[in-house]
Motif scaffolding. Structure first.
Motif, PDB file in Angstrom:
ATOM      1  N   THR A 309       0.850  -1.190   0.000  1.00 17.03           N
ATOM      2  CA  THR A 309       0.000   0.000   0.000  1.00 17.03           C
ATOM      3  C   THR A 309       0.884   1.237   0.000  1.00 17.03           C
ATOM      4  OG1 THR A 309      -1.755  -1.141   1.227  1.00 17.03           O
ATOM      5  CG2 THR A 309      -1.810   1.261   1.216  1.00 17.03           C
ATOM      6  N   VAL A 310       0.581   2.168  -0.918  1.00 18.19           N
ATOM      7  CA  VAL A 310       1.292   3.449  -0.995  1.00 18.19           C
ATOM      8  C   VAL A 310       0.235   4.547  -0.966  1.00 18.19           C
ATOM      9  CG1 VAL A 310       2.863   4.899  -2.333  1.00 18.19           C
ATOM     10  CG2 VAL A 310       3.137   2.407  -2.360  1.00 18.19           C
ATOM     11  N   MET A 311       0.445   5.568  -0.125  1.00 19.12           N
ATOM     12  CA  MET A 311      -0.566   6.621  -0.007  1.00 19.12           C
ATOM     13  C   MET A 311       0.080   7.966   0.284  1.00 19.12           C
ATOM     14  SD  MET A 311      -2.208   5.254   3.560  1.00 19.12           S
ATOM     15  CE  MET A 311      -1.243   5.050   5.065  1.00 19.12           C
ATOM     16  N   THR A 312      -0.630   9.018  -0.113  1.00 20.28           N
ATOM     17  CA  THR A 312      -0.139  10.365   0.127  1.00 20.28           C
ATOM     18  C   THR A 312      -1.315  11.327   0.271  1.00 20.28           C
ATOM     19  OG1 THR A 312       1.268  12.147  -0.726  1.00 20.28           O
ATOM     20  CG2 THR A 312       0.032  10.875  -2.339  1.00 20.28           C
ATOM     21  N   ASN A 313      -1.088  12.404   1.034  1.00 21.97           N
ATOM     22  CA  ASN A 313      -2.096  13.445   1.216  1.00 21.97           C
ATOM     23  C   ASN A 313      -1.408  14.796   1.194  1.00 21.97           C
ATOM     24  OD1 ASN A 313      -3.333  15.470   3.354  1.00 21.97           O
ATOM     25  ND2 ASN A 313      -5.027  14.260   2.555  1.00 21.97           N
ATOM     26  N   ASN A 314      -2.016  15.769   0.514  1.00 24.47           N
ATOM     27  CA  ASN A 314      -1.527  17.145   0.498  1.00 24.47           C
ATOM     28  C   ASN A 314      -2.604  18.048   1.086  1.00 24.47           C
ATOM     29  OD1 ASN A 314       1.116  16.946  -0.998  1.00 24.47           O
ATOM     30  ND2 ASN A 314      -0.252  16.014  -2.506  1.00 24.47           N
ATOM     31  N   ASN A 322      -5.154  35.716   2.762  1.00 23.01           N
ATOM     32  CA  ASN A 322      -6.214  35.188   1.916  1.00 23.01           C
ATOM     33  C   ASN A 322      -5.699  34.319   0.769  1.00 23.01           C
ATOM     34  OD1 ASN A 322      -8.365  36.326   3.357  1.00 23.01           O
ATOM     35  ND2 ASN A 322      -8.146  38.279   2.275  1.00 23.01           N
ATOM     36  N   SER A 323      -4.401  34.067   0.725  1.00 23.53           N
ATOM     37  CA  SER A 323      -3.877  33.141  -0.277  1.00 23.53           C
ATOM     38  C   SER A 323      -3.954  31.722   0.268  1.00 23.53           C
ATOM     39  CB  SER A 323      -2.427  33.486  -0.626  1.00 23.53           C
ATOM     40  OG  SER A 323      -1.600  33.351   0.518  1.00 23.53           O
ATOM     41  N   ASN A 324      -4.031  30.761  -0.657  1.00 23.86           N
ATOM     42  CA  ASN A 324      -4.130  29.359  -0.254  1.00 23.86           C
ATOM     43  C   ASN A 324      -2.728  28.772  -0.205  1.00 23.86           C
ATOM     44  OD1 ASN A 324      -5.171  26.262  -0.816  1.00 23.86           O
ATOM     45  ND2 ASN A 324      -6.687  27.556   0.171  1.00 23.86           N
ATOM     46  N   GLU A 325      -2.294  28.351   0.973  1.00 21.48           N
ATOM     47  CA  GLU A 325      -0.933  27.880   1.176  1.00 21.48           C
ATOM     48  C   GLU A 325      -0.909  26.370   1.427  1.00 21.48           C
ATOM     49  OE1 GLU A 325       1.764  29.558   0.879  1.00 21.48           O
ATOM     50  OE2 GLU A 325       1.111  31.655   0.943  1.00 21.48           O
ATOM     51  N   LYS A 326       0.121  25.735   0.876  1.00 21.96           N
ATOM     52  CA  LYS A 326       0.331  24.326   1.187  1.00 21.96           C
ATOM     53  C   LYS A 326       0.913  24.202   2.590  1.00 21.96           C
ATOM     54  CE  LYS A 326       2.512  20.115  -0.571  1.00 21.96           C
ATOM     55  NZ  LYS A 326       3.338  19.530  -1.652  1.00 21.96           N
ATOM     56  N   LEU A 327       0.331  23.303   3.401  1.00 21.37           N
ATOM     57  CA  LEU A 327       0.763  23.142   4.787  1.00 21.37           C
ATOM     58  C   LEU A 327       1.643  21.918   4.988  1.00 21.37           C
ATOM     59  CD1 LEU A 327      -2.555  24.008   6.679  1.00 21.37           C
ATOM     60  CD2 LEU A 327      -0.668  25.536   6.087  1.00 21.37           C
ATOM     61  N   VAL A 328       1.234  20.783   4.436  1.00 25.53           N
ATOM     62  CA  VAL A 328       1.966  19.549   4.712  1.00 25.53           C
ATOM     63  C   VAL A 328       1.674  18.515   3.630  1.00 25.53           C
ATOM     64  CG1 VAL A 328       0.113  18.580   6.146  1.00 25.53           C
ATOM     65  CG2 VAL A 328       2.476  17.810   6.507  1.00 25.53           C
ATOM     66  N   SER A 329       2.645  17.660   3.384  1.00 25.23           N
ATOM     67  CA  SER A 329       2.469  16.464   2.558  1.00 25.23           C
ATOM     68  C   SER A 329       2.794  15.256   3.421  1.00 25.23           C
ATOM     69  CB  SER A 329       3.394  16.483   1.334  1.00 25.23           C
ATOM     70  OG  SER A 329       3.047  17.517   0.454  1.00 25.23           O
ATOM     71  N   THR A 330       1.881  14.294   3.467  1.00 23.71           N
ATOM     72  CA  THR A 330       2.126  13.076   4.229  1.00 23.71           C
ATOM     73  C   THR A 330       2.236  11.899   3.267  1.00 23.71           C
ATOM     74  OG1 THR A 330      -0.225  12.558   4.528  1.00 23.71           O
ATOM     75  CG2 THR A 330       0.810  14.007   6.158  1.00 23.71           C
ATOM     76  N   TYR A 331       3.077  10.939   3.632  1.00 28.12           N
ATOM     77  CA  TYR A 331       3.304   9.765   2.804  1.00 28.12           C
ATOM     78  C   TYR A 331       3.219   8.511   3.677  1.00 28.12           C
ATOM     79  CZ  TYR A 331       5.325  13.387  -0.195  1.00 28.12           C
ATOM     80  OH  TYR A 331       5.526  14.523  -0.937  1.00 28.12           O
ATOM     81  N   GLY A 332       2.775   7.438   3.060  1.00 32.06           N
ATOM     82  CA  GLY A 332       2.725   6.171   3.766  1.00 32.06           C
ATOM     83  C   GLY A 332       3.067   5.011   2.850  1.00 32.06           C
ATOM     84  N   VAL A 333       3.832   4.052   3.363  1.00 33.86           N
ATOM     85  CA  VAL A 333       4.164   2.834   2.628  1.00 33.86           C
ATOM     86  C   VAL A 333       3.962   1.657   3.577  1.00 33.86           C
ATOM     87  CG1 VAL A 333       5.940   1.552   1.384  1.00 33.86           C
ATOM     88  CG2 VAL A 333       5.852   4.039   1.199  1.00 33.86           C
ATOM     89  N   ILE A 334       3.180   0.636   3.123  1.00 34.01           N
ATOM     90  CA  ILE A 334       2.874  -0.502   3.989  1.00 34.01           C
ATOM     91  C   ILE A 334       3.093  -1.809   3.225  1.00 34.01           C
ATOM     92  CG2 ILE A 334       1.182  -1.531   5.561  1.00 34.01           C
ATOM     93  CD1 ILE A 334      -0.364   1.103   5.472  1.00 34.01           C
ATOM     94  N   VAL A 354       4.503  -0.384   8.755  1.00 35.77           N
ATOM     95  CA  VAL A 354       3.786   0.842   8.400  1.00 35.77           C
ATOM     96  C   VAL A 354       4.751   2.012   8.555  1.00 35.77           C
ATOM     97  CG1 VAL A 354       1.850   2.354   8.911  1.00 35.77           C
ATOM     98  CG2 VAL A 354       1.595  -0.132   9.167  1.00 35.77           C
ATOM     99  N   ALA A 355       5.161   2.593   7.442  1.00 33.12           N
ATOM    100  CA  ALA A 355       6.084   3.735   7.464  1.00 33.12           C
ATOM    101  C   ALA A 355       5.312   5.000   7.092  1.00 33.12           C
ATOM    102  CB  ALA A 355       7.234   3.512   6.494  1.00 33.12           C
ATOM    103  N   ARG A 356       5.391   6.028   7.938  1.00 31.28           N
ATOM    104  CA  ARG A 356       4.718   7.303   7.669  1.00 31.28           C
ATOM    105  C   ARG A 356       5.722   8.446   7.743  1.00 31.28           C
ATOM    106  NH1 ARG A 356      -0.841   7.540   7.899  1.00 31.28           N
ATOM    107  NH2 ARG A 356      -0.371   9.387   6.633  1.00 31.28           N
TER     108      ARG A 356
END
Length: 389
Positions: A309-314, A322-334, A354-356
Motif C-alpha cells: 500500500t502506498v498513499m499520500t495526502n496534500n 487570503n492566499s491558499n498555502e500548502k501546509l503539509v504532505s504526508t506519505y505512507g508505505v505498507i 507501516v512507514a509514515r
C-alpha cells in the motif's frame, strides 16, 4: 461376599433406575435460553468477531521506541434477516472509547446500526447509522484489513445516521445510490470546542447528501466506486467531496487506486486546524485535501499473499493574506505478507511495516514552527473475521 453383592444389586438397582429416570425427566422440563419457537430465526443471523491482534514494535525518527501486544481491532458484528424483506446489521467497536455524540445520541464506538428494506429486487432502502457511501476501495474494506488509513478516512466521521436508497440496474453490474445523512455526530460547538467560532452560525439542518455509482466493467475485471458528497458544515459553510475508486483484477494480481479531493469552507477533518491554530483561535477555512491511495495484491500461492500500500495526502488552507498555502504532505508505505493456513477458515497471519512521513512546507515551518517527522510500526499478528454463529 458374593451373597452381599447380590443383595445390594436387588435392593438398590431399582432405586438407581428410578432416580435416573426422574433426572432425565427433569432435564426435559427446563426450557432453552432461546425459546424453541424463535430458534428458526437464527438460521438467518450471523455473529462475527472482527479481530486483529498484533505484537507491535514502534519507531520514531528511525529510533526504536517500544514494543507491546495490542488488540488493534475488535468489532462485534451481528447481521441477518428478521423478515423476508427486512434485514439488519449492527457493529460495535470495542477498541474505541465510548463517547456519545450529542447530535445523533449514539456512541461513536458504534459503526453500524441500521435496517435494510427490500422495496423491489433491485431497490433497497437503508435507515439508521450507516457508512457514508463515499466510494473508493479503501473504505470498502473490512476495517480489520486496513493496517492504517490514509488521512481523510482516518480523521473523518465515516459512520453517520440517516437514510439511503440504492438501485441496481437489471444487468446487475451498475448500482446507483443516494444518501441523506447527518453532517457529523456532534453539534458545531462541541465539534470545535476550544476554538473561537463566534463568527460562525450553526446550520439549522446540518445534513449531508451523498451520491454514488458502483460499476462492474469488462466482465468484472474492472470495478468503480465513485461518489460526490455535499456537506453543510455551518451557515454558508459547506464541504464538497469527490472520490474516484478503481479496481483492476487479473488472475493473481489485484490493483486498486483511489483519488480523493475535499474542499472544505470550514475544516471538517481538523488536520489543517491542528497546524495553523494555536490556543483559542478559529478553525482553518478554505481547506483543500488531495489524496492518492494505491494498493497492490499478488497471490503467489493459495495460502500466501503479498501486499503493498502506498498513499499520500496534500493539505492546503487559507493564510492570513487570503492566499491558499500548502501546509503539509504526508506519505505512507505498507509492505505486508499474509499467510492463510486454513482453506475453510478466513484467518490470516501477517507481518507488516507501516512507514509514515510528514513533510511540512516552508510556510508551515516559518509561520507555525512545524517540524518534519517520520514514524514506523513493525507488526506481527492475526487478522480474522471469526464467524461464531
Amino acid at each position: 461376599m458374593k451373597k452381599y453383592i447380590i443383595y445390594f444389586v436387588i435392593v438398590f438397582l431399582p432405586l438407581i433406575m428410578v432416580a435416573q429416570t426422574q433426572e432425565n425427566k427433569s432435564d426435559l422440563e427446563y426450557e432453552s435460553i432461546i425459546p424453541v419457537g424463535k430458534q428458526s430465526l437464527l438460521k438467518d443471523v450471523n455473529v462475527i468477531f472482527n479481530t486483529r491482534l498484533a505484537f507491535d514494535n514502534r519507531f520514531e525518527e528511525g529510533d526504536y521506541e517500544s514494543s507491546n501486544f495490542s488488540a488493534n481491532q475488535f468489532r462485534l458484528e451481528i447481521k441477518g434477516k428478521i423478515h423476508e424483506k427486512v434485514a439488519f446489521r449492527f457493529r460495535d467497536r470495542y477498541t474505541r472509547e465510548h463517547q456519545v455524540g450529542n447530535l445523533d445520541g449514539m456512541s461513536r464506538s458504534t459503526d453500524l446500526a441500521y435496517l435494510v428494506f427490500t422495496l423491489s429486487p433491485q431497490t433497497k432502502l437503508t435507515v439508521g447509522k450507516q457508512s457514508a457511501d463515499w466510494g473508493g476501495m479503501e473504505l470498502d474494506f473490512n476495517p480489520i484489513d486496513i493496517l492504517e488509513y490514509n488521512d481523510l478516512i482516518e480523521y473523518a466521521d465515516n459512520y453517520l445516521i440517516g437514510a439511503g436508497i440504492s438501485h441496481t440496474l437489471k444487468d446487475g453490474k451498475n448500482t446507483f445510490g443516494l444518501q441523506t445523512l447527518n453532517t457529523r455526530t456532534r453539534s458545531l460547538d462541541v465539534q470545535y470546542d476550544g476554538y473561537d467560532i463566534s463568527d460562525l452560525t450553526a446550520a439549522k439542518a446540518p445534513l449531508a447528501f451523498v451520491t454514488s455509482w458502483r460499476g462492474s466493467l469488462f466482465d468484472g475485471k474492472f470495478e468503480t466506486a465513485y461518489s460526490y458528497s455535499y456537506f453543510t458544515e455551518a451557515k454558508n459553510k459547506a464541504m464538497n467531496y469527490f472520490v474516484l475508486g478503481n479496481k483492476f483484477k487479473s488472475n493473481n494480481l489485484t490493483l486498486m487506486y483511489d483519488f480523493q479531493y475535499s474542499h472544505e469552507d470550514l475544516d471538517n477533518k481538523g488536520i489543517a486546524t491542528n497546524i495553523v491554530a494555536t490556543g483559542f483561535q478559529t478553525p482553518a477555512e478554505d481547506v483543500k485535501y488531495i489524496e492518492h491511495w494505491l494498493r497492490a495484491e499478488y497471490q503467489i500461492q493459495p495460502s500466501i499473499n503479498l501486499l503493498l500500500t502506498v498513499m499520500t495526502n496534500n493539505t492546503y488552507a487559507k493564510s492570513s493574506g487570503n492566499s491558499n498555502e500548502k501546509l503539509v504532505s504526508t506519505y505512507g508505505v505498507i509492505p505486508t505478507i499474509q499467510y492463510a493456513p486454513y482453506k475453510d477458515l478466513n484467518l490470516k497471519f501477517y507481518v507488516s511495516y507501516v512507514a509514515r512521513t510528514y513533510n511540512y512546507s516552508n510556510f508551515s515551518k516559518t509561520q507555525f514552527s512545524a517540524i518534519d517527522r517520520n514514524t514506523g510500526r513493525l507488526s506481527i499478528g492475526i487478522i480474522a473475521p471469526l464467524l461464531i454463529l
